[in-house]
Scaffold this active site. Structure first.
Site, PDB file in Angstrom:
ATOM      1  N   ASP A  33       0.864  -1.184   0.000  1.00  0.00           N
ATOM      2  CA  ASP A  33       0.000   0.000   0.000  1.00  0.00           C
ATOM      3  C   ASP A  33       0.902   1.236   0.000  1.00  0.00           C
ATOM      4  OD1 ASP A  33       0.842   0.339   2.613  1.00  0.00           O
ATOM      5  OD2 ASP A  33      -1.160   0.250   3.504  1.00  0.00           O
ATOM      6  N   CYS A  90       2.954  -3.411   3.921  1.00  0.00           N
ATOM      7  CA  CYS A  90       2.132  -2.261   4.289  1.00  0.00           C
ATOM      8  C   CYS A  90       2.782  -1.645   5.525  1.00  0.00           C
ATOM      9  CB  CYS A  90       0.670  -2.634   4.482  1.00  0.00           C
ATOM     10  SG  CYS A  90       0.289  -3.717   5.872  1.00  0.00           S
ATOM     11  N   HIS A  99       9.482 -24.678   7.313  1.00  0.00           N
ATOM     12  CA  HIS A  99       8.491 -25.475   8.035  1.00  0.00           C
ATOM     13  C   HIS A  99       7.053 -25.259   7.553  1.00  0.00           C
ATOM     14  CE1 HIS A  99      11.004 -26.502  11.895  1.00  0.00           C
ATOM     15  NE2 HIS A  99      11.640 -26.787  10.764  1.00  0.00           N
TER      16      HIS A  99
END
Ligand code: RB5
Length: 149
Positions: free
Chosen positions: A12, A69, A102
């Site tokens: 953003d 963001c 993982h």
């Protein structure tokens, strides 16, 4: 994951400068960067940018995605609503490595108001250089996928 080095970037307004620094950094490493913006600093809404990047990954157009963001949290929440996306917010390199090893994360989220550029690039490097270990971790990732229905 494929051997593709095509990666989508989005953010953003709060993270444009850091996103562009990440883009330059990984392009130098040979990644084919698909930077879907935005490029102008007007206030915008992180869900649409998280979703747009996530759809590039979920469709297979891009192997991985990095989204940013202010905190990394909102855009991560939006991306994780797209089926097939496993995105984690990381503020340290250890976590960024582990979400690949993982959790088979296919997207990384970073908060531009949380970490500086140097740390962010370390986080990106840790994420991109790690590989999924499979085995018992594969069982657990499959369980996440089953939740999606
Ligand atoms: C924008 O002000 C800010 O809310 C956004 O960048 C992000 O931090 C949301 O999670």
């Amino acid at each position: 994951m494929t051997d593709s080095k095509r990666i989508v970037l989005s953010s953003d307004h709060a993270a444009i400068d850091l996103r562009q620094a990440v883009a330059r950094h990984i392009a130098e490493q040979g990644w084919e960067v698909v930077d879907i913006g935005p490029t102008t600093p007007e206030s915008t809404h992180y869900p649409k940018h998280g979703e747009a990047a996530a759809r590039r990954v979920a469709s297979g157009d891009c192997a991985l995605g990095i989204i940013l963001c202010g905190t990394g949290q909102g855009i991560m929440m939006a991306a994780n609503k797209v089926k097939g996306i496993r995105c984690g917010v990381c503020s340290d390199a250890f976590s960024a490595r582990m979400i690949r090893q993982h959790n088979d994360a296919n997207m990384l989220s970073i908060g531009a108001r949380v970490v500086g550029e140097g740390l962010a690039l370390d986080i990106v490097d840790a994420f991109l250089s790690a590989t999924f270990e499979g085995g018992r971790h594969g069982t657990r990732v499959d369980m996440i996928t089953e939740i999606e229905g």
